[in-house]
Write a protein that holds these residues in place. Structure first.
Motif, PDB file in Angstrom:
ATOM      1  N   HIS A 219       0.771  -1.217  -0.051  1.00  0.00           N
ATOM      2  CA  HIS A 219      -0.184   0.179   0.048  1.00  0.00           C
ATOM      3  C   HIS A 219       0.805   1.181  -0.062  1.00  0.00           C
ATOM      4  N   MET A 220       0.149   2.408   0.200  1.00  0.00           N
ATOM      5  CA  MET A 220       1.015   3.599   0.099  1.00  0.00           C
ATOM      6  C   MET A 220       1.737   3.780   1.502  1.00  0.00           C
ATOM      7  N   PHE A 221       1.677   3.003   2.459  1.00  0.00           N
ATOM      8  CA  PHE A 221       1.928   3.004   3.684  1.00  0.00           C
ATOM      9  C   PHE A 221       2.488   1.812   4.217  1.00  0.00           C
ATOM     10  N   LYS A 222       3.301   1.914   5.332  1.00  0.00           N
ATOM     11  CA  LYS A 222       3.977   0.574   5.871  1.00  0.00           C
ATOM     12  C   LYS A 222       2.844   0.062   6.614  1.00  0.00           C
ATOM     13  N   ILE A 223       2.737  -1.598   6.417  1.00  0.00           N
ATOM     14  CA  ILE A 223       1.743  -2.226   7.284  1.00  0.00           C
ATOM     15  C   ILE A 223       2.272  -3.380   8.130  1.00  0.00           C
ATOM     16  N   PRO A 224       2.065  -3.298   9.486  1.00  0.00           N
ATOM     17  CA  PRO A 224       2.504  -4.186  10.261  1.00  0.00           C
ATOM     18  C   PRO A 224       1.695  -5.301  10.403  1.00  0.00           C
ATOM     19  N   ILE A 225       2.249  -6.806  10.205  1.00  0.00           N
ATOM     20  CA  ILE A 225       1.323  -7.963  10.202  1.00  0.00           C
ATOM     21  C   ILE A 225       1.676  -8.776  11.520  1.00  0.00           C
ATOM     22  N   GLN A 226       0.815  -9.038  12.393  1.00  0.00           N
ATOM     23  CA  GLN A 226       1.173  -9.741  13.535  1.00  0.00           C
ATOM     24  C   GLN A 226       0.276 -11.009  13.940  1.00  0.00           C
ATOM     25  N   ALA A 227       1.000 -11.936  14.639  1.00  0.00           N
ATOM     26  CA  ALA A 227      -0.004 -12.983  15.123  1.00  0.00           C
ATOM     27  C   ALA A 227       0.168 -12.853  16.458  1.00  0.00           C
ATOM     28  N   ALA A 228      -0.759 -13.059  17.361  1.00  0.00           N
ATOM     29  CA  ALA A 228      -0.894 -13.014  18.871  1.00  0.00           C
ATOM     30  C   ALA A 228      -1.902 -14.020  19.363  1.00  0.00           C
ATOM     31  N   ILE A 229      -1.230 -14.330  20.768  1.00  0.00           N
ATOM     32  CA  ILE A 229      -2.042 -15.018  21.430  1.00  0.00           C
ATOM     33  C   ILE A 229      -2.378 -14.309  22.582  1.00  0.00           C
ATOM     34  N   GLY A 230      -3.649 -14.061  23.001  1.00  0.00           N
ATOM     35  CA  GLY A 230      -3.977 -13.183  23.962  1.00  0.00           C
ATOM     36  C   GLY A 230      -3.429 -11.994  23.602  1.00  0.00           C
ATOM     37  N   GLY A 231      -2.910 -11.089  24.477  1.00  0.00           N
ATOM     38  CA  GLY A 231      -2.401  -9.859  24.072  1.00  0.00           C
ATOM     39  C   GLY A 231      -0.728  -9.826  23.812  1.00  0.00           C
ATOM     40  N   ARG A 232      -0.364 -11.169  23.647  1.00  0.00           N
ATOM     41  CA  ARG A 232       1.148 -11.246  23.299  1.00  0.00           C
ATOM     42  C   ARG A 232       1.189 -11.540  21.961  1.00  0.00           C
ATOM     43  N   VAL A 233       2.305 -10.626  21.153  1.00  0.00           N
ATOM     44  CA  VAL A 233       2.570 -10.827  19.804  1.00  0.00           C
ATOM     45  C   VAL A 233       3.687 -11.967  19.795  1.00  0.00           C
ATOM     46  N   VAL A 234       3.347 -13.048  18.962  1.00  0.00           N
ATOM     47  CA  VAL A 234       4.189 -14.237  18.713  1.00  0.00           C
ATOM     48  C   VAL A 234       5.087 -14.075  17.319  1.00  0.00           C
ATOM     49  N   ALA A 235       4.686 -13.331  16.511  1.00  0.00           N
ATOM     50  CA  ALA A 235       5.394 -13.123  15.168  1.00  0.00           C
ATOM     51  C   ALA A 235       4.852 -11.818  14.781  1.00  0.00           C
ATOM     52  N   ARG A 236       5.862 -11.124  14.037  1.00  0.00           N
ATOM     53  CA  ARG A 236       5.568 -10.202  13.164  1.00  0.00           C
ATOM     54  C   ARG A 236       6.370  -9.935  11.990  1.00  0.00           C
TER      55      ARG A 236
END
Ligand code: GDP
Ligand code: MG
Length: 597
Positions: A524-541
């Motif tokens: 897109h025209m901007f940066k996009i973070p993509i994350q996988a999370a369990i509960g509130g904890r991000v396990v991959a990004r």
């Protein structure tokens, strides 16, 4: 027809071993269909069935055959589905016949679905005639395969018939074996009517058509029948048989298989396995019923274009009329809007329904991650069924989670055994058995169904170059450490990508998923973070970097038609995208992100 001149049978086989071709040959050899009307795979009527060469619904055909003994026989063939998803349909249609032809490709040998299907036939106490098919192929090895049938299945294969359904060799012998080796049905013409409801489906012209096997008594046009399950009474307006086109007749007697129509509104009003009798003077003892097929895989179906929601509802309702094993309820998703949560017998069933909606009703769909049914045992003692990971209750109220497990049987040539064992281990499998059936290994694994529904079968085919065969049955629920994994795109959770995963695999799954999504989502025209999370904890990004240039920039001042074409392409592609906050996610991403490899 006299009982002793009737033979009812089915054909059991592994997929591609030649069941449909053999059925065609039997139909042709007996002149059931004029040669000029023959088309390949007479019994596989639905488009998708023809294209994929699979049979989905049971089909039936009545064949008249003048045997070598000089008598005229009526042979009723019920063709059954060959795929694991439809094992239930196989087992129930087996109850309507007395014998089976067991077709084994003589160049391949016994496969996983050969076993699964022949066990259904043995459970129904069938007399079984083994057929070694494709003997025209140079690789055919009849002795070896006959021995394998005896070793692995444990039935006498000394009288196996050598057939080429392609050239017609052995077809006459097959017809004679049906007459001389399969038992005639039993039944009492003077007893009260007792008929088994074998199958039912919706026909655009005739309404609901009910396939029946008469056990005792006689069913006539104009009779008032009662469905023993719910007591409903219907006047019979048509009776007929399939040859394989519909031919109307006046009555069906004991041992016969045919259909009736009785102004029944929807398929859901008929229960497969139900007993049909007369309203007055009917039988009192019902046949042992079947339990209805239960959906095991659920997923969300959403229209790509939200304006098509009503069309989608309409198509789903129509399809469900004809398929009682397909369930649906409305679902709303924060990301995808209005759609349906649908239940299927398995992945093939899911694909078939999805294809039919897209093709026959022309609706583009977003299919969310398939999920199995989990049992959530709550701290307050209640047990909730979870069909959709998005509905997972807050963990503080959860005591534990149970997931369905299956017993999988895989047959594979020795050289691929190592890869198969590794695949099963990777999917949290527990090995139950490992034996040899001729030159092939037979492995039995206890596996969690959630590791199988998505792409296990594809992976198995690919690691074994297509040489493995696979079959499974449900064994029950077991507690395990499962968690809900959420995917966030541009900080927004995409509920349609939520999945249940085992705690020990969560990081690995999460990482694989965000990496996939990074490739699947356009810049897109901007940066996009993509994350996988369990509960509130991000396990991959991962981070999808911003696009640098307008796609048409290089065309400025140049070729205007090219620029127009590009823009058109963009527009078309856009139709297959869904907007999530500021981000557009292509339809294909929802399925592909979940493939594990
Ligand atoms: P089904 O999945 O068991 O119904 O199998 P089909 O009847 O669709 O057959 C699968 C494939 O095997 C098709 O390409 C057939 O043309 C082929 N086939 C079936 N019988 C024979 C045979 O006797 N000889 C050869 N060479 N091919 C056959
Ligand atoms: Mg077939």
């Amino acid at each position: 027809t006299d009982l002793d001149k009737i033979r009812n049978f089915s054909i059991v086989a592994h997929i591609d071993h030649g069941k449909s071709t053999l059925a065609d040959r039997l139909i042709q050899e007996t002149g059931t269909v004029a040669l000029r009307d023959m088309q390949a795979q007479m019994l596989d009527s639905m488009d998708i069935e023809r294209e994929r060469g699979i049979t989905i619904k049971a089909n039936t055909v009545r064949i008249n055959y003048k045997a070598d003994d000089g008598f005229d026989y009526v042979l009723n063939l019920i063709d059954t589905p060959g795929h694991v998803d439809f094992a239930y349909e196989v087992s129930r249609s087996m109850r309507a016949v007395e014998g089976s032809l067991l077709v084994v490709d003589a160049s391949q040998g016994v496969e996983a679905q050969t076993l699964a299907n022949v066990y259904h036939a043995l459970d129904a106490d069938h007399e079984i005639v083994p057929i070694l098919n494709k003997i025209d192929l140079p690789a055919a090895d009849c002795d070896r395969v006959a021995e394998q049938i005896e070793d692995v299945i444990g039935i006498d294969a000394s009288g196996a018939i050598q057939v080429s359904a392609k050239t017609g060799q052995g077809i006459h012998e097959t017809l004679e074996a049906i007459v001389t080796r399969l038992p005639a049905p039993k039944g009492d013409r003077s007893a009260p009517l007792k008929a088994m409801l074998v199958d039912s489906w919706y026909d655009a012209y005739l309404g609901v058509i009910v396939l029946v096997r008469i056990i005792d008594g006689v069913l006539k046009k104009g009779d008032k029948i009662r469905m023993m399950q719910n007591g409903s009474v219907h006047p019979v307006d048509r009776i007929g048989v399939f040859k394989p086109g519909m031919i109307m007749i006046d009555e069906l007697g004991p041992g016969e298989i045919g259909f009736l129509t009785a102004s029944i509104k929807q398929v859901r009003d008929t229960r497969v396995g139900d007993t049909i009798t007369h309203e007055k003077g009917g039988c009192t003892q019902a046949l042992p019923g079947f339990k209805p097929a239960q959906p095991v895989v659920f997923c969300g179906l959403f229209p790509v274009d939200a304006a098509e929601f009503e069309d989608l509802r309409d198509s789903i309702e129509k399809l469900a009329l004809n398929d009682a094993s397909f369930s649906y309820e409305m679902e709303t998703s924060a990301a995808l809007g209005f759609g349906f949560r649908c239940g299927f017998l398995g992945l093939l069933h899911l694909e078939v329904i999805r294809d039919r909606i897209e093709r026959e009703y022309d609706i583009d769909l977003i299919t969310t991650a398939p999920s199995v049914i989990y049992h959530i045992l709550m701290k307050d003692g209640t047990d909730q069924e979870l069909h959709n990971p998005a509905d997972m209750p807050d963990l503080t109220y959860v005591e534990h989670i149970k997931e369905p497990r299956i017993k999988a049987t895989i047959l594979v040539p020795d050289e691929y055994l190592g890869d198969v064992l590794k695949l099963c281990q990777d999917r949290r499998g527990v090995q139950l058995d490992l034996t040899y059936a001729g030159s092939r290994a037979m492995v039995v694994y206890d596996l969690p169904l959630n590791e199988v529904v998505f792409d296990f079968y594809d992976r198995l085919k690919s690691v074994t170059k297509g040489y493995a065969s696979f079959d499974y049955q449900m064994i029950g629920y077991q507690e395990d450490f499962l968690v809900k994994m959420t995917v966030l795109v541009n900080e927004e959770p995409v509920d349609a990508l939520s999945t249940m995963v085992h705690r020990d695999r969560a990081e690995q799954r999460g990482r694989a998923m965000v990496e996939k999504l990074k490739d699947l989502i356009p810049r897109h025209m901007f940066k996009i973070p993509i994350q996988a999370a369990i509960g509130g904890r991000v396990v991959a990004r991962e981070t999808l970097s911003a696009m640098r240039k307008d796609v048409t920039a290089k065309c400025y001042g140049g070729d205007m038609t090219r620029k127009k074409k590009l823009l058109e392409k963009q527009k078309k592609g856009k139709k297959k995208m869904r907007q999530f906050g500021k981000v557009e996610i292509p339809q294909q991403a929802f399925i592909n992100a979940l493939k594990m490899d």
